[in-house]
Design an enzyme around this catalytic site. Structure first.
Site, PDB file in Angstrom:
ATOM      1  N   ASN A 156       1.559  -6.528 129.950  1.00 17.27           N
ATOM      2  CA  ASN A 156       1.423  -7.910 130.382  1.00 17.27           C
ATOM      3  C   ASN A 156       0.062  -8.149 131.057  1.00 17.27           C
ATOM      4  OD1 ASN A 156       1.701 -10.258 132.280  1.00 17.27           O
ATOM      5  ND2 ASN A 156       3.740 -10.318 131.391  1.00 17.27           N
ATOM      6  N   HIS A 166       2.101 -11.323 126.953  1.00 14.33           N
ATOM      7  CA  HIS A 166       3.182 -10.483 127.466  1.00 14.33           C
ATOM      8  C   HIS A 166       2.947  -9.075 126.914  1.00 14.33           C
ATOM      9  CE1 HIS A 166       6.579 -13.609 128.540  1.00 14.33           C
ATOM     10  NE2 HIS A 166       5.496 -13.746 129.288  1.00 14.33           N
ATOM     11  N   GLU A 180       4.599  -7.129 124.874  1.00 18.36           N
ATOM     12  CA  GLU A 180       4.795  -6.990 123.426  1.00 18.36           C
ATOM     13  C   GLU A 180       3.667  -7.672 122.663  1.00 18.36           C
ATOM     14  OE1 GLU A 180       6.840  -8.134 125.750  1.00 18.36           O
ATOM     15  OE2 GLU A 180       8.953  -7.852 125.240  1.00 18.36           O
ATOM     16  N   SER A 213      13.720  -6.426 127.909  1.00 11.88           N
ATOM     17  CA  SER A 213      14.271  -7.285 126.855  1.00 11.88           C
ATOM     18  C   SER A 213      13.296  -8.409 126.507  1.00 11.88           C
ATOM     19  CB  SER A 213      15.596  -7.867 127.370  1.00 11.88           C
ATOM     20  OG  SER A 213      16.236  -8.632 126.378  1.00 11.88           O
ATOM     21  N   CYS A 244      11.392 -11.732 125.644  1.00 16.66           N
ATOM     22  CA  CYS A 244      11.552 -13.170 125.904  1.00 16.66           C
ATOM     23  C   CYS A 244      11.506 -13.946 124.577  1.00 16.66           C
ATOM     24  CB  CYS A 244      10.422 -13.645 126.827  1.00 16.66           C
ATOM     25  SG  CYS A 244       8.905 -14.050 125.934  1.00 16.66           S
ATOM     26  N   CYS A 273       8.070 -13.448 122.629  1.00 16.25           N
ATOM     27  CA  CYS A 273       7.910 -12.126 122.017  1.00 16.25           C
ATOM     28  C   CYS A 273       8.935 -11.918 120.905  1.00 16.25           C
ATOM     29  CB  CYS A 273       8.035 -11.040 123.086  1.00 16.25           C
ATOM     30  SG  CYS A 273       6.756 -11.192 124.357  1.00 16.25           S
ATOM     31  N   ASP A 280       6.020 -16.095 134.864  1.00 13.37           N
ATOM     32  CA  ASP A 280       5.908 -15.372 133.594  1.00 13.37           C
ATOM     33  C   ASP A 280       7.003 -15.730 132.607  1.00 13.37           C
ATOM     34  OD1 ASP A 280       4.164 -13.410 132.323  1.00 13.37           O
ATOM     35  OD2 ASP A 280       5.973 -12.184 132.155  1.00 13.37           O
TER      36      ASP A 280
END
Lengths: 145, 145
Positions: free
Chosen positions: A39, A50, A52, A77, A79, A82, A142
């Site tokens: 991130n 982010h 990912e 996990s 979002c 992503c 975020d």
């Protein structure tokens, strides 16, 4: 532990050391990491990088045939953003460190045929627990809350 | 035409002039453009900076309260990644230039309560029609196909 989740955690820890949000990710193609990321909200003032997304960005431009053979590892996990990127590029499998701190779009991903594995990893959980307690406003920013 | 869609089209045209993919977007808060962007796949080798993502990135870090009062304008129907970003940040309204060339995740966005308006704009359609005919491989790469 799985070497790839270990690499994602190392990315999260690097982000934390930079004063950032401790979420990391790696993109793995046929057993080789082709993109690493974490991130970058604090570090680059980025709203789209982010963990990912940063891993995908750092993997560079790839043909669809590569993405279709990839596994994305992420410490948290994914979002909606992503998850959408996972669907866009047709990444078939995602390994998730934990989803206790935040539950992303796992149901949507599953409904579209993405295979998910949640490790419920204590290191990932502790990274987020501490961060969310220390910087709740940054965390809310975020995730758009 | 709506001045904001005109600004999104100007972004798409700027991207085309740079040799890039002609999709542009602007993020509007209370009648003021706070972020402008266009697809940067070619220009930056970026896999995450679609037009909408670039506009969000260029708007910088914003609190949730700002996103919740924004309208996102985009020349083309938003793909899964960009739709996910819209959901992440809780952007309540999206104005779409056209969805004939590519139909993104409009059904998902609608199901989550995002208000959509599709203009079916001839300039947007023609930009994509010509681009897709001239550079089909680049277009397929951009949508993970």
């Amino acid at each position: 532990m799985d070497e790839f989740m270990q690499a994602a955690i190392a990315e999260a820890q690097a982000g934390l050391a930079e004063g950032g949000i401790p979420i990391g990710s790696v993109l793995v193609h046929r057993g080789i990491i082709i993109g690493r990321g974490h991130n970058r909200r604090v570090q680059k003032g980025s709203t789209v990088l982010h963990g990912e997304m940063d891993a995908l960005e750092n993997a560079g431009r790839q043909p669809a045939s590569v993405y279709r053979e990839c596994v994305l590892y992420t410490t948290l996990s994914p979002c909606p953003m992503c998850s959408g990127a996972i669907l866009l590029y047709g990444i078939p499998r995602v390994v998730i460190g934990e989803n206790r701190s935040f539950l992303g779009e796992e149901a949507l991903l599953s409904s579209r045929g993405v295979a998910l594995e949640v490790l419920d990893d204590p290191t990932c959980i502790e990274l987020m627990r501490r961060f969310m307690a220390e910087k709740p406003a940054l965390w809310n920013e975020d995730i758009g809350e």
